[in-house]
Design an enzyme around this catalytic site. Sequence first.
Site: not given
Ligand code: NAD
Length: 426
Positions: A118, A180, A203, A226, A248, A251, A317-318, A351, A405, A410
């Site tokens: 993903y 999904q 997220n 993040t 950061q 994000h 994380e970082h 990143d 046992e 066995h």
């Molecule tokens: P995302 O692709 O993670 O999420 C988008 C999807 O969230 C949408 O397609 C939708 O289907 C779903 N969504 C949104 N609201 C929703 C709800 N109320 N209920 C259910 N599903 C819902 O993209 P984003 O939201 O921009 O988040 C990206 C995240 O990734 C950021 O928080 C960023 O900090 C994080 N990140 C983490 C790392 C790591 O290694 N930990 C690395 C890069 C980015």
Amino acid sequence: MELLKAGWPERAERSAEVIETVSRILSEVEREGLPAIRRYSEHLDRWNPDSFIVPASQVKAAAETVDDELAAQLEFARTQVERFARAQRATLTDLEVETLPGVVLGHKHLPISRVGSYSPGGRYPLIASSIMTVTVPKVAGVDTVIAMAPPRGGNGIYGPQLYTMDLAGADLIVCLGGVQAFAALAFGFEDVAPVDLVVGAGNAYVAEAKRQLFGTVGIDLLAGPTEVAVIADETADPRLVAADLLGQAEHGPNSPALLITTSHDFGAAVIAEVDRWLEGDWPTAEVAGAAWRAYGTVVVCESREEVVTVSDTYAAEHLEIQTADDDWYAASLRNYGSLFIGAEATVAFSDKSIGTNHVLPTGRAGRYTGGLWVGKFLKTVTYQRLTTAGAASIAPSTAAIADAELMFGHALTARLRSADGGAQAL
Ligand code: NAD
């Protein structure tokens, strides 16, 4: 210890709303399949095409959205990630050892067959994520890598992201977002069979989906919103540290940023610089500012040892170190996703393009795991091979333990291989 600004709770919290929403989506997709995927994709992302599989013609067309300069820089980043992944793969050697005469034990690293990768695309289309999650399994020898990302607007995957998925070596590309997307790959959809492992950041919904799917499929790690922490002392540049914290925080509004310092004055100076950046020319100030106000934290410690204890508790994380004692800190810290040693090593490099993987543990998962790497796509499996004499040397111990046992089958299978050829057992 003094808290100059509070925000990031020491204990990771999971929202009941996120847990409940994810559970509902997953169970409906498991029960109904494609109709539920369509319903949620339409509802959450306004996306309901005839097929969620991106056709080859669209992948080809995506190249037109990438100019020569970006294409060259993407290839640079892909090369760095591949180079580091290959070097890491080379450290994973197979092992075979004779632990007793006639008793040979071994392990080898087998690639997982099918992986769903993903790349986030809600707020920002994270193109670099496609390199991190597709190039690396290909280095590991994964047969089928299915790349997935959310639609952007009504137009499917963002052109440069689609281009990069293909560049990184995706075997199939699926346009679905969030829960999904993970459900589709874990349970199978259209004519796509379920995958064995899902990986990637996202997220809070994405991280929770992976947590709930673990067991149905493998997951890499919990990589949610993040986080950044900076350990800095008065020898650091407060404006640079403030920029790295906000860099950061942009994000998302739920991204924590933490400064741990041994100097009260330095902590105050960084807070002032953060405010200056936010009031001045910081293009994503709306998001970064919201994150800083809610989750920005500044802790002043009395000693280096206390800094380490605080940092290990958050397990960010970082984690950046900008001090006069960088090497001491680097040797002493234990809990983090990735470490950035010295003022030149900013998180943004990793990143996007330095070569280490940017999918990293959040929510204190850094206490027990590192980030995504080539080893996460390999299963370390063991085997054993024995001569008759070797079997005879193991059988008495196995039989005795099995007897104790109350596991008589066995014990029998061990005694059948004992020095007397199983005479005692028969
Ligand atoms: P995302 O692709 O993670 O999420 C988008 C999807 O969230 C949408 O397609 C939708 O289907 C779903 N969504 C949104 N609201 C929703 C709800 N109320 N209920 C259910 N599903 C819902 O993209 P984003 O939201 O921009 O988040 C990206 C995240 O990734 C950021 O928080 C960023 O900090 C994080 N990140 C983490 C790392 C790591 O290694 N930990 C690395 C890069 C980015």
